[in-house]
Design a protein around this motif. Sequence first.
Motif, PDB file in Angstrom:
ATOM      1  N   THR A  38       0.842  -1.183   0.000  1.00 20.00           N
ATOM      2  CA  THR A  38       0.000   0.000   0.000  1.00 20.00           C
ATOM      3  C   THR A  38       0.885   1.243   0.000  1.00 20.00           C
ATOM      4  O   THR A  38       1.828   1.318   0.788  1.00 20.00           O
ATOM      5  N   ALA A  39       0.556   2.191  -0.868  1.00 22.99           N
ATOM      6  CA  ALA A  39       1.287   3.459  -0.882  1.00 22.99           C
ATOM      7  C   ALA A  39       0.894   4.258   0.345  1.00 22.99           C
ATOM      8  O   ALA A  39      -0.281   4.321   0.717  1.00 22.99           O
ATOM      9  N   LEU A  40       1.878   4.866   0.986  1.00 19.67           N
ATOM     10  CA  LEU A  40       1.638   5.632   2.195  1.00 19.67           C
ATOM     11  C   LEU A  40       2.419   6.932   2.116  1.00 19.67           C
ATOM     12  O   LEU A  40       3.634   6.918   1.918  1.00 19.67           O
ATOM     13  N   GLN A  41       1.708   8.042   2.267  1.00 14.81           N
ATOM     14  CA  GLN A  41       2.351   9.356   2.280  1.00 14.81           C
ATOM     15  C   GLN A  41       2.008  10.050   3.592  1.00 14.81           C
ATOM     16  O   GLN A  41       0.860  10.036   4.026  1.00 14.81           O
ATOM     17  N   PHE A  42       3.032  10.648   4.202  1.00 16.29           N
ATOM     18  CA  PHE A  42       2.843  11.394   5.442  1.00 16.29           C
ATOM     19  C   PHE A  42       4.034  12.315   5.628  1.00 16.29           C
ATOM     20  O   PHE A  42       4.992  12.271   4.860  1.00 16.29           O
ATOM     21  N   GLN A  43       3.959  13.151   6.643  1.00 14.36           N
ATOM     22  CA  GLN A  43       5.093  14.002   6.981  1.00 14.36           C
ATOM     23  C   GLN A  43       5.910  13.329   8.079  1.00 14.36           C
ATOM     24  O   GLN A  43       5.346  12.890   9.085  1.00 14.36           O
ATOM     25  N   HIS A  44       7.202  13.254   7.869  1.00 13.42           N
ATOM     26  CA  HIS A  44       8.114  12.684   8.854  1.00 13.42           C
ATOM     27  C   HIS A  44       9.099  13.778   9.235  1.00 13.42           C
ATOM     28  O   HIS A  44       9.890  14.225   8.406  1.00 13.42           O
ATOM     29  N   ASN A  45       8.994  14.247  10.461  1.00  9.91           N
ATOM     30  CA  ASN A  45       9.876  15.308  10.965  1.00  9.91           C
ATOM     31  C   ASN A  45       9.897  16.520  10.032  1.00  9.91           C
ATOM     32  O   ASN A  45      10.951  17.080   9.745  1.00  9.91           O
ATOM     33  N   GLY A  46       8.710  16.889   9.560  1.00  8.15           N
ATOM     34  CA  GLY A  46       8.565  18.096   8.762  1.00  8.15           C
ATOM     35  C   GLY A  46       8.800  17.945   7.271  1.00  8.15           C
ATOM     36  O   GLY A  46       8.681  18.918   6.528  1.00  8.15           O
ATOM     37  N   ILE A  70       6.172   6.002   0.975  1.00  4.87           N
ATOM     38  CA  ILE A  70       6.726   4.648   1.059  1.00  4.87           C
ATOM     39  C   ILE A  70       5.635   3.652   0.689  1.00  4.87           C
ATOM     40  O   ILE A  70       4.453   4.014   0.566  1.00  4.87           O
ATOM     41  N   PHE A  71       6.020   2.415   0.509  1.00  2.00           N
ATOM     42  CA  PHE A  71       5.077   1.325   0.314  1.00  2.00           C
ATOM     43  C   PHE A  71       5.183   0.391   1.510  1.00  2.00           C
ATOM     44  O   PHE A  71       6.298   0.015   1.901  1.00  2.00           O
ATOM     45  N   VAL A  72       4.035   0.048   2.088  1.00  6.22           N
ATOM     46  CA  VAL A  72       4.032  -0.830   3.255  1.00  6.22           C
ATOM     47  C   VAL A  72       3.152  -2.044   2.998  1.00  6.22           C
ATOM     48  O   VAL A  72       2.170  -1.968   2.266  1.00  6.22           O
ATOM     49  N   ASP A  73       3.528  -3.151   3.621  1.00  2.00           N
ATOM     50  CA  ASP A  73       2.679  -4.335   3.619  1.00  2.00           C
ATOM     51  C   ASP A  73       1.537  -4.099   4.597  1.00  2.00           C
ATOM     52  O   ASP A  73       1.698  -3.381   5.595  1.00  2.00           O
ATOM     53  N   GLY A  74       0.385  -4.708   4.341  1.00  2.00           N
ATOM     54  CA  GLY A  74      -0.726  -4.621   5.280  1.00  2.00           C
ATOM     55  C   GLY A  74      -0.295  -5.156   6.635  1.00  2.00           C
ATOM     56  O   GLY A  74       0.400  -6.164   6.721  1.00  2.00           O
ATOM     57  N   THR A 121       1.775  -3.687   8.693  1.00  2.00           N
ATOM     58  CA  THR A 121       3.064  -3.159   9.133  1.00  2.00           C
ATOM     59  C   THR A 121       2.842  -2.079  10.172  1.00  2.00           C
ATOM     60  O   THR A 121       2.025  -1.177   9.972  1.00  2.00           O
ATOM     61  N   ASN A 122       3.572  -2.169  11.280  1.00  2.00           N
ATOM     62  CA  ASN A 122       3.411  -1.120  12.284  1.00  2.00           C
ATOM     63  C   ASN A 122       4.302   0.074  11.943  1.00  2.00           C
ATOM     64  O   ASN A 122       5.230  -0.010  11.137  1.00  2.00           O
ATOM     65  N   LEU A 123       3.999   1.201  12.566  1.00  2.00           N
ATOM     66  CA  LEU A 123       4.723   2.431  12.285  1.00  2.00           C
ATOM     67  C   LEU A 123       6.189   2.322  12.673  1.00  2.00           C
ATOM     68  O   LEU A 123       7.064   2.873  11.991  1.00  2.00           O
ATOM     69  N   LEU A 124       6.499   1.625  13.738  1.00  2.00           N
ATOM     70  CA  LEU A 124       7.888   1.468  14.164  1.00  2.00           C
ATOM     71  C   LEU A 124       8.728   0.828  13.060  1.00  2.00           C
ATOM     72  O   LEU A 124       9.808   1.310  12.725  1.00  2.00           O
ATOM     73  N   VAL A 125       8.228  -0.237  12.462  1.00  2.00           N
ATOM     74  CA  VAL A 125       8.940  -0.914  11.375  1.00  2.00           C
ATOM     75  C   VAL A 125       9.063   0.020  10.176  1.00  2.00           C
ATOM     76  O   VAL A 125      10.126   0.119   9.557  1.00  2.00           O
ATOM     77  N   ALA A 126       7.994   0.736   9.846  1.00  2.00           N
ATOM     78  CA  ALA A 126       8.040   1.661   8.709  1.00  2.00           C
ATOM     79  C   ALA A 126       9.098   2.738   8.930  1.00  2.00           C
ATOM     80  O   ALA A 126       9.875   3.050   8.023  1.00  2.00           O
ATOM     81  N   LEU A 127       9.136   3.302  10.128  1.00  2.00           N
ATOM     82  CA  LEU A 127      10.101   4.354  10.416  1.00  2.00           C
ATOM     83  C   LEU A 127      11.537   3.830  10.381  1.00  2.00           C
ATOM     84  O   LEU A 127      12.419   4.444   9.770  1.00  2.00           O
ATOM     85  N   ARG A 128      11.770   2.716  11.023  1.00  2.00           N
ATOM     86  CA  ARG A 128      13.140   2.200  11.139  1.00  2.00           C
ATOM     87  C   ARG A 128      13.624   1.551   9.846  1.00  2.00           C
ATOM     88  O   ARG A 128      14.717   1.839   9.371  1.00  2.00           O
ATOM     89  N   GLU A 129      12.817   0.671   9.278  1.00  2.00           N
ATOM     90  CA  GLU A 129      13.287  -0.133   8.144  1.00  2.00           C
ATOM     91  C   GLU A 129      13.036   0.509   6.787  1.00  2.00           C
ATOM     92  O   GLU A 129      13.802   0.263   5.852  1.00  2.00           O
ATOM     93  N   LEU A 130      11.990   1.294   6.656  1.00  2.00           N
ATOM     94  CA  LEU A 130      11.673   1.862   5.350  1.00  2.00           C
ATOM     95  C   LEU A 130      12.147   3.306   5.198  1.00  2.00           C
ATOM     96  O   LEU A 130      12.452   3.738   4.095  1.00  2.00           O
ATOM     97  N   CYS A 182       4.909   1.005  17.979  1.00  2.00           N
ATOM     98  CA  CYS A 182       4.828  -0.446  17.816  1.00  2.00           C
ATOM     99  C   CYS A 182       3.380  -0.933  17.748  1.00  2.00           C
ATOM    100  O   CYS A 182       3.116  -2.012  17.225  1.00  2.00           O
ATOM    101  N   LEU A 183       2.450  -0.129  18.269  1.00  2.00           N
ATOM    102  CA  LEU A 183       1.030  -0.504  18.258  1.00  2.00           C
ATOM    103  C   LEU A 183       0.220   0.257  17.215  1.00  2.00           C
ATOM    104  O   LEU A 183      -0.984   0.054  17.099  1.00  2.00           O
ATOM    105  N   THR A 184       0.871   1.136  16.474  1.00  2.00           N
ATOM    106  CA  THR A 184       0.185   1.972  15.495  1.00  2.00           C
ATOM    107  C   THR A 184       0.402   1.395  14.103  1.00  2.00           C
ATOM    108  O   THR A 184       1.552   1.238  13.668  1.00  2.00           O
ATOM    109  N   LEU A 185      -0.669   1.071  13.413  1.00  2.00           N
ATOM    110  CA  LEU A 185      -0.531   0.609  12.038  1.00  2.00           C
ATOM    111  C   LEU A 185      -0.006   1.750  11.180  1.00  2.00           C
ATOM    112  O   LEU A 185      -0.497   2.876  11.262  1.00  2.00           O
ATOM    113  N   ALA A 186       0.975   1.460  10.374  1.00  2.00           N
ATOM    114  CA  ALA A 186       1.593   2.490   9.535  1.00  2.00           C
ATOM    115  C   ALA A 186       0.538   3.186   8.665  1.00  2.00           C
ATOM    116  O   ALA A 186       0.578   4.412   8.502  1.00  2.00           O
ATOM    117  N   GLU A 187      -0.391   2.448   8.140  1.00  2.00           N
ATOM    118  CA  GLU A 187      -1.388   3.018   7.235  1.00  2.00           C
ATOM    119  C   GLU A 187      -2.247   4.098   7.905  1.00  2.00           C
ATOM    120  O   GLU A 187      -2.806   4.952   7.213  1.00  2.00           O
TER     121      GLU A 187
END
Length: 159
Positions: A4-12, A17-21, A23-32, A62-67
């Motif tokens: 899934t395509a995901l667009q957001f603001q990260h630190n301004g 990015i593209f995330v698997d269904g 995927t938590n936000l922690l993984v998206a931030l660290r790995e992607l 860790c409990l927040t879905l990236a999407e």
Amino acid sequence: MAKTALQFQHNGRDVAIFVDGGTNLLVALRELIGDMTPKFGCGQGGCGTCSVLIDGELHLSCLTLAETVAGRSVETLDGIKDGPNLHPLQRAFADNFAAQCGYCTPGMLMAAKALLDRNPQPSRAEVVEAISGNICRCTGYEPIINAVLSAASGGRARA
């Protein structure tokens, strides 16, 4: 599994990015995205070391879905400093010896920032409440509480 395509603001800054269904936000931030400041602790929302601000509110990544952050603003510890200049909370943590092993520090700082952004002059009890979701095994909490109060009393915490 489709990504899934995901667009957001990260630190301004805007990120996409593209995330698997699932995927938590922690993984998206660290790995992607490569932001290693939110730490993996318990993975169950019990330690607070993965805390980030989403639209200014404290969340456990860790409990927040990236999407769920699509179109929103995510702030991590890496985003609170101004280039090489530390945020007043970071300076207060250093000055008050509030970080020992440092593992809880990113989550503690984000919890403290969330507090000071909404209440620049908190009481000791309000600081204790604000950091209560974060576990520290090294400091005994007093240096952390003192650091947050020091940043607040100096009027140095920025919104």
